[in-house]
Design a protein around this motif. Structure first.
Motif, mmCIF file in Angstrom:
data_model
loop_
_atom_site.group_PDB
_atom_site.id
_atom_site.type_symbol
_atom_site.label_atom_id
_atom_site.label_comp_id
_atom_site.label_asym_id
_atom_site.label_seq_id
_atom_site.Cartn_x
_atom_site.Cartn_y
_atom_site.Cartn_z
ATOM 1 N N ILE A 1 0.839 -1.205 0.000
ATOM 2 C CA ILE A 1 0.000 0.000 0.000
ATOM 3 C C ILE A 1 0.871 1.252 0.000
ATOM 4 O O ILE A 1 0.619 2.216 -0.731
ATOM 5 N N LYS A 2 1.919 1.224 0.792
ATOM 6 C CA LYS A 2 2.815 2.381 0.898
ATOM 7 C C LYS A 2 3.519 2.669 -0.417
ATOM 8 O O LYS A 2 3.743 3.835 -0.776
ATOM 9 N N THR A 3 3.842 1.619 -1.173
ATOM 10 C CA THR A 3 4.551 1.793 -2.449
ATOM 11 C C THR A 3 3.599 1.873 -3.644
ATOM 12 O O THR A 3 4.045 1.782 -4.784
ATOM 13 N N LYS A 4 2.305 1.991 -3.358
ATOM 14 C CA LYS A 4 1.274 2.129 -4.400
ATOM 15 C C LYS A 4 1.104 0.869 -5.244
ATOM 16 O O LYS A 4 0.522 0.918 -6.339
ATOM 17 N N ALA A 5 1.596 -0.271 -4.762
ATOM 18 C CA ALA A 5 1.423 -1.518 -5.513
ATOM 19 C C ALA A 5 0.069 -2.139 -5.256
ATOM 20 O O ALA A 5 -0.402 -2.970 -6.047
ATOM 21 N N ALA A 6 -0.599 -1.750 -4.159
ATOM 22 C CA ALA A 6 -1.916 -2.272 -3.813
ATOM 23 C C ALA A 6 -2.801 -1.108 -3.377
ATOM 24 O O ALA A 6 -2.300 -0.069 -2.926
ATOM 25 N N PRO A 7 -4.114 -1.253 -3.498
ATOM 26 C CA PRO A 7 -5.026 -0.172 -3.114
ATOM 27 C C PRO A 7 -4.959 0.115 -1.610
ATOM 28 O O PRO A 7 -4.667 -0.776 -0.806
ATOM 29 N N ALA A 8 -5.250 1.344 -1.237
ATOM 30 C CA ALA A 8 -5.254 1.733 0.173
ATOM 31 C C ALA A 8 -6.490 1.196 0.874
ATOM 32 O O ALA A 8 -7.489 0.835 0.244
ATOM 33 N N GLY A 9 -6.429 1.149 2.196
ATOM 34 C CA GLY A 9 -7.594 0.772 3.000
ATOM 35 C C GLY A 9 -7.763 -0.707 3.257
ATOM 36 O O GLY A 9 -8.702 -1.113 3.948
ATOM 37 N N LEU A 10 -6.893 -1.559 2.709
ATOM 38 C CA LEU A 10 -7.013 -2.999 2.910
ATOM 39 C C LEU A 10 -6.385 -3.402 4.242
ATOM 40 O O LEU A 10 -5.394 -2.817 4.687
ATOM 41 N N THR A 11 -6.968 -4.407 4.874
ATOM 42 C CA THR A 11 -6.448 -4.853 6.175
ATOM 43 C C THR A 11 -6.448 -6.379 6.257
ATOM 44 O O THR A 11 -7.237 -7.056 5.596
ATOM 45 N N ILE A 12 -5.553 -6.884 7.082
ATOM 46 C CA ILE A 12 -5.486 -8.313 7.421
ATOM 47 C C ILE A 12 -5.829 -8.438 8.899
ATOM 48 O O ILE A 12 -5.375 -7.629 9.716
ATOM 49 N N VAL A 13 -6.629 -9.429 9.243
ATOM 50 C CA VAL A 13 -6.963 -9.638 10.655
ATOM 51 C C VAL A 13 -5.684 -9.962 11.413
ATOM 52 O O VAL A 13 -5.026 -10.968 11.116
ATOM 53 N N PRO A 14 -5.275 -9.120 12.366
ATOM 54 C CA PRO A 14 -3.996 -9.350 13.058
ATOM 55 C C PRO A 14 -4.071 -10.499 14.052
ATOM 56 O O PRO A 14 -5.160 -10.964 14.410
ATOM 57 N N HIS A 15 -2.882 -10.925 14.461
ATOM 58 C CA HIS A 15 -2.784 -11.981 15.473
ATOM 59 C C HIS A 15 -3.290 -11.457 16.808
ATOM 60 O O HIS A 15 -2.962 -10.350 17.226
ATOM 61 N N ARG A 16 -4.112 -12.242 17.479
ATOM 62 C CA ARG A 16 -4.632 -11.858 18.792
ATOM 63 C C ARG A 16 -3.628 -12.249 19.857
ATOM 64 O O ARG A 16 -3.359 -13.431 20.075
ATOM 65 N N ARG A 17 -3.022 -11.251 20.500
ATOM 66 C CA ARG A 17 -1.995 -11.514 21.493
ATOM 67 C C ARG A 17 -2.598 -12.087 22.777
ATOM 68 O O ARG A 17 -3.773 -11.914 23.065
ATOM 69 N N GLY A 18 -1.754 -12.741 23.535
ATOM 70 C CA GLY A 18 -2.176 -13.267 24.834
ATOM 71 C C GLY A 18 -2.817 -14.632 24.770
ATOM 72 O O GLY A 18 -3.377 -15.101 25.762
ATOM 73 N N THR A 19 -2.777 -15.285 23.594
ATOM 74 C CA THR A 19 -3.427 -16.594 23.464
ATOM 75 C C THR A 19 -2.443 -17.751 23.634
ATOM 76 O O THR A 19 -2.857 -18.898 23.690
ATOM 77 N N SER A 20 -1.156 -17.468 23.675
ATOM 78 C CA SER A 20 -0.174 -18.540 23.828
ATOM 79 C C SER A 20 -0.216 -19.091 25.246
ATOM 80 O O SER A 20 -0.395 -18.339 26.211
ATOM 81 N N PRO A 21 -0.040 -20.406 25.405
ATOM 82 C CA PRO A 21 -0.089 -20.993 26.750
ATOM 83 C C PRO A 21 1.092 -20.547 27.598
ATOM 84 O O PRO A 21 2.185 -20.298 27.091
ATOM 85 N N ARG A 22 0.865 -20.423 28.908
ATOM 86 C CA ARG A 22 1.909 -20.059 29.856
ATOM 87 C C ARG A 22 2.077 -21.176 30.882
ATOM 88 O O ARG A 22 1.097 -21.797 31.303
#
Length: 493
Positions: free
Chosen positions: A292-313
């Protein structure tokens, strides 16, 4: 290394060995009795200083202590006819070191000129001076190693470029490492070179020429440009870069398969692609932001990010149990115990542990300190004991791979530290290293301010703040549960 013992046979060999007490064939009779083949071999390799002051091979035993031939009366030929030293003999009355020296000189000498290249003299000296010459002999007599060294002896020039032109192999990289460690070749950013080689092959997997140009620019201007600015590319940076490019190629090939051009990409396309594949597809978020920054893809697109805090402790009780096992049992090796303490007590990552040098560790008679962040941390006993043992016997000092290394956790490759993945695999027999690290950080944030923990342990404040927030959230849920329980148990008015 001694041969593994076969099962003893009391019927065939009814008289036990006077030293080990097991029933094996007697190969020598010495003043202390009949000796089996295993103990005979061990006696030839026992070195030290006798009570009389003689230093060398101590094959005898007097009052349960090793003794020289003169004092013990043991008759054993350990006098090398080549160098005159006392040592285990290999062939022709010569010791392993003398025979190894002849083999090394033969392999590294150009047969056409009868002269060894100046650049190879330090390598030859290192191989010939190995403390464990029999290990060097085992390695050098492998056919592929012998062939490689013979070819190296006739190379017109010894350089990194020369090595890069040879077929990729573990032997090539091991010998390259030896030449770097002994000052023949200059140090170079190994992970950067590996990434460049990997990226060239990875681009062959791109199915559309237009997307190939995008990936080439992404690799060159996003990853390689950043790596070129680093003093040393870490293993973590190398692996993350590979993964990001791999996922980006997967996305672009999926678009090609669905007849979609990257400039025409829509949010609905991304949602379908992400839902159809593994969770690692979320990593495409980094490529998408670049595109998006280099104009190779349209603006406004998103990927669902990783939800933190789900790893076992690993819970506190599990941490304590694992730590007690490390401290009070002799099963794990010293370096594994030392590394485990840094994970279970200080929440350190395997990659950071592997990069520790003896400049970071101070061992005195009274105190052991380790610098993980900006502050030296004192280890109380019994946590300090494995570190004292490791300082006294760091390991890997018997070959040519680590003549003057400062690495605390030495690896099998010349001049390099242990591979973090190998360290993690070794410790996985004791506990899950990631779960243990996260559990430790979770507990530490309950005991001290974020800034102090981050500065002391070498973490970024943001990372520790995230653990602290999670810890506080867990505590808040606990208090809420307690209050609710009290409310339900209270008698109604």
């Amino acid at each position: 290394m001694s041969r593994p013992r076969k099962a003893e046979d009391p019927i065939r060999w009814p008289v036990p060995c006077s030293r080990c007490g097991q029933h094996h064939q007697t190969v020598a009779r010495w003043p202390d009795g009949g000796v089996c083949g295993y103990c005979y071999q061990q006696a030839k390799r026992t070195r030290g200083v006798c009570a009389c002051g003689h230093e060398g091979v101590l094959p005898g035993i007097i009052d349960e202590e090793p003794a020289c031939r003169s004092c013990s009366g043991v008759r054993l030929n350990v006098d090398c006819v080549g160098c005159g030293a006392e040592d285990e003999l290999y062939s022709g009355g010569r010791c392993w070191t003398c025979v190894l020296g002849d083999i090394v000189d033969d392999l590294l000498t150009d047969p056409a000129t009868g002269v060894m290249a100046t650049e190879l003299i330090p390598l030859a000296a290192a191989l010939k001076s190995m403390k464990r010459a029999n290990s060097g002999m085992t390695w050098i007599r492998q056919k592929h190693v012998t062939a490689f060294l013979r070819n190296l002896a006739t190379a017109p020039k010894i350089s990194h470029d020369t090595f890069d032109e040879l077929p990729d192999s573990r032997t090539r990289e091991y010998v390259r490492g030896l030449l770097i460690e002994h000052g023949v070749l200059p140090q170079r950013n190994a992970f950067l070179i590996r990434y460049e080689s990997w990226a060239t092959q990875a681009m062959e997997r791109v199915s559309d020429p237009q997307n190939l140009d995008v990936i080439r620019r992404y690799i060159r201007w996003h990853h390689q440009r950043r790596m070129n600015l680093m003093d040393e590319v870490s293993r973590g940076t190398f692996l993350r870069a590979k993964q990001e490019v791999t996922v980006a190629i997967d996305l672009l090939n999926w678009l090609t398969g669905h007849d979609i051009k990257l400039p025409e990409l829509q949010q609905s396309h991304l949602d379908v692609w992400q839902s159809e594949g593994p969770t690692t597809r979320r990593i495409a978020e980094r490529f998408l932001k670049w595109a998006i920054k280099t104009k190779a893809a349209p603006a406004g697109l998103t990927i669902v990010p990783h939800r933190r805090g789900t790893s076992p402790r690993l819970p506190k009780i599990g941490q304590d149990k694992a730590l007690q096992q490390i401290i009070h049992t002799n099963g794990p090796e010293t370096r594994d115990r030392a590394a485990a303490i840094l994970i279970l007590v200080f929440g350190q990552q395997a990659e950071n542990i592997a990069r520790l040098t003896w400049d970071d560790v101070t061992v005195t008679e009274d105190l052991v300190t380790i610098q993980l962040g900006t502050t030296k941390i004192a280890l109380p006993d019994p946590l300090a004991q494995p570190w004292r043992e490791l300082a006294a016997n760091p390991g890997h000092e018997l070959t040519a791979a680590h003549p003057n290394t400062k690495w605390v956790f030495r690896g099998t490759s010349p001049g390099r530290h242990i591979h973090p993945g190998h360290l993690t695999t070794r410790l996985s027999k004791l506990f899950n290293t990631r779960a243990a690290r996260l559990g430790t950080l979770h507990e530490l944030t309950k005991l001290a301010p974020v800034a102090i923990i981050a500065e002391t342990l070498g973490y970024s404040p943001t990372t520790i703040e995230r653990h602290a927030t999670d810890s506080a959230s867990a505590y808040a849920r606990y208090i809420a549960a307690v209050n609710e329980s009290v409310l339900h148990e209270s008698p109604r008015n």
